[in-house]
Design an enzyme around this catalytic site. Structure first.
Site, PDB file in Angstrom:
ATOM      1  N   CYS A  83       0.840  -1.198   0.000  1.00  0.00           N
ATOM      2  CA  CYS A  83       0.000   0.000   0.000  1.00  0.00           C
ATOM      3  C   CYS A  83       0.879   1.253   0.000  1.00  0.00           C
ATOM      4  O   CYS A  83       1.924   1.289   0.634  1.00  0.00           O
ATOM      5  CB  CYS A  83      -0.892   0.039   1.239  1.00  0.00           C
ATOM      6  SG  CYS A  83      -2.286  -1.057   1.163  1.00  0.00           S
ATOM      7  N   HIS A  84       0.410   2.269  -0.711  1.00  0.00           N
ATOM      8  CA  HIS A  84       1.100   3.554  -0.700  1.00  0.00           C
ATOM      9  C   HIS A  84       0.831   4.264   0.623  1.00  0.00           C
ATOM     10  O   HIS A  84      -0.315   4.243   1.104  1.00  0.00           O
ATOM     11  CB  HIS A  84       0.594   4.450  -1.839  1.00  0.00           C
ATOM     12  CG  HIS A  84       0.969   3.965  -3.188  1.00  0.00           C
ATOM     13  ND1 HIS A  84       0.223   3.021  -3.872  1.00  0.00           N
ATOM     14  CD2 HIS A  84       2.009   4.271  -3.988  1.00  0.00           C
ATOM     15  CE1 HIS A  84       0.799   2.777  -5.037  1.00  0.00           C
ATOM     16  NE2 HIS A  84       1.878   3.522  -5.136  1.00  0.00           N
ATOM     17  N   MET A 119      -8.196   0.383   0.985  1.00  0.00           N
ATOM     18  CA  MET A 119      -7.519  -0.388   2.034  1.00  0.00           C
ATOM     19  C   MET A 119      -7.547   0.352   3.368  1.00  0.00           C
ATOM     20  O   MET A 119      -7.649  -0.268   4.418  1.00  0.00           O
ATOM     21  CB  MET A 119      -6.080  -0.722   1.633  1.00  0.00           C
ATOM     22  CG  MET A 119      -5.993  -1.634   0.413  1.00  0.00           C
ATOM     23  SD  MET A 119      -7.046  -3.110   0.494  1.00  0.00           S
ATOM     24  CE  MET A 119      -6.430  -3.911   1.949  1.00  0.00           C
ATOM     25  N   GLU A 120      -7.511   1.666   3.331  1.00  0.00           N
ATOM     26  CA  GLU A 120      -7.585   2.456   4.565  1.00  0.00           C
ATOM     27  C   GLU A 120      -8.966   2.320   5.208  1.00  0.00           C
ATOM     28  O   GLU A 120      -9.072   2.151   6.433  1.00  0.00           O
ATOM     29  CB  GLU A 120      -7.248   3.922   4.274  1.00  0.00           C
ATOM     30  CG  GLU A 120      -5.781   4.164   3.995  1.00  0.00           C
ATOM     31  CD  GLU A 120      -5.262   3.633   2.652  1.00  0.00           C
ATOM     32  OE1 GLU A 120      -4.036   3.554   2.489  1.00  0.00           O
ATOM     33  OE2 GLU A 120      -6.083   3.304   1.759  1.00  0.00           O
ATOM     34  N   ASP A 134     -12.044  -6.921  21.643  1.00  0.00           N
ATOM     35  CA  ASP A 134     -11.137  -6.809  22.787  1.00  0.00           C
ATOM     36  C   ASP A 134     -11.812  -6.177  23.991  1.00  0.00           C
ATOM     37  O   ASP A 134     -11.654  -6.651  25.119  1.00  0.00           O
ATOM     38  CB  ASP A 134      -9.904  -5.997  22.396  1.00  0.00           C
ATOM     39  CG  ASP A 134      -8.939  -5.834  23.557  1.00  0.00           C
ATOM     40  OD1 ASP A 134      -8.512  -6.875  24.125  1.00  0.00           O
ATOM     41  OD2 ASP A 134      -8.607  -4.686  23.903  1.00  0.00           O
TER      42      ASP A 134
END
Length: 163
Positions: A83-84, A119-120, A134
């Site tokens: 990824c950039h 992707m972000e 969690d």
């Protein structure tokens, strides 16, 4: 063996090695991506819901998930090798409970750049879901992160809308 790498953007067609996509010739446009993760918490944990939040000894679950998801979206290039690195302009979250009593996380990432932010957005939604897991596991481990998917993207070469 036949070389079928022509369709994979992260494979160099000359060397067959992994590579970052060359975006040097792409146009700068406003690009937005929306991703969704769905978390099933179960009745025991959902009984802890007051308003639109679950309070735990660790703090407010959904607010913490938003912070973690934002931090993760900003670090996507550190987590996913090809990824950039991007200077995100906006990362926003919406966390709600749907009619099936599922936690729906929506992450929207925006940038004006030569490359997209799918992707972000996916990383932000995923890490928000893991943070909810969690924060709630002390109540029960019967938690399922049901799905993470791209809902839509705009800008760049083509738009996408998940049906």
């Amino acid at each position: 063996m036949e070389n079928n790498t022509a369709n994979f953007t992260h494979i160099d067609t000359d060397t067959n090695y992994p590579t970052m996509v060359d975006v040097s010739e792409k146009q700068v446009t406003k690009r937005t991506a929306v991703a969704q993760s769905i978390v099933l918490l179960g009745a025991e944990i959902m009984a802890q819901l007051t308003g639109n939040e679950i309070q735990t000894k660790k703090g407010p679950v959904f607010q913490t998930a938003i912070i973690a998801g934002t931090m993760a979206a900003k670090k996507t290039a550190d987590l996913i090798p090809l990824c950039h690195p991007l200077a995100l302009e906006s990362v926003k979250f919406d966390i709600n409970i749907n009619n099936e009593q599922e936690v729906v996380i929506i992450c929207t990432a925006t940038i004006t750049s030569k490359t997209g932010v799918e992707m972000e957005a996916l990383t932000g939604a995923s890490i928000a879901a893991l943070t909810i897991y969690d924060m709630c596991k002390a109540f029960s481990h019967d938690i399922v992160i049901k799905e993470t998917k791209l809902i839509q993207k705009t800008g760049g070469k083509s738009d996408y809308q998940n049906k």
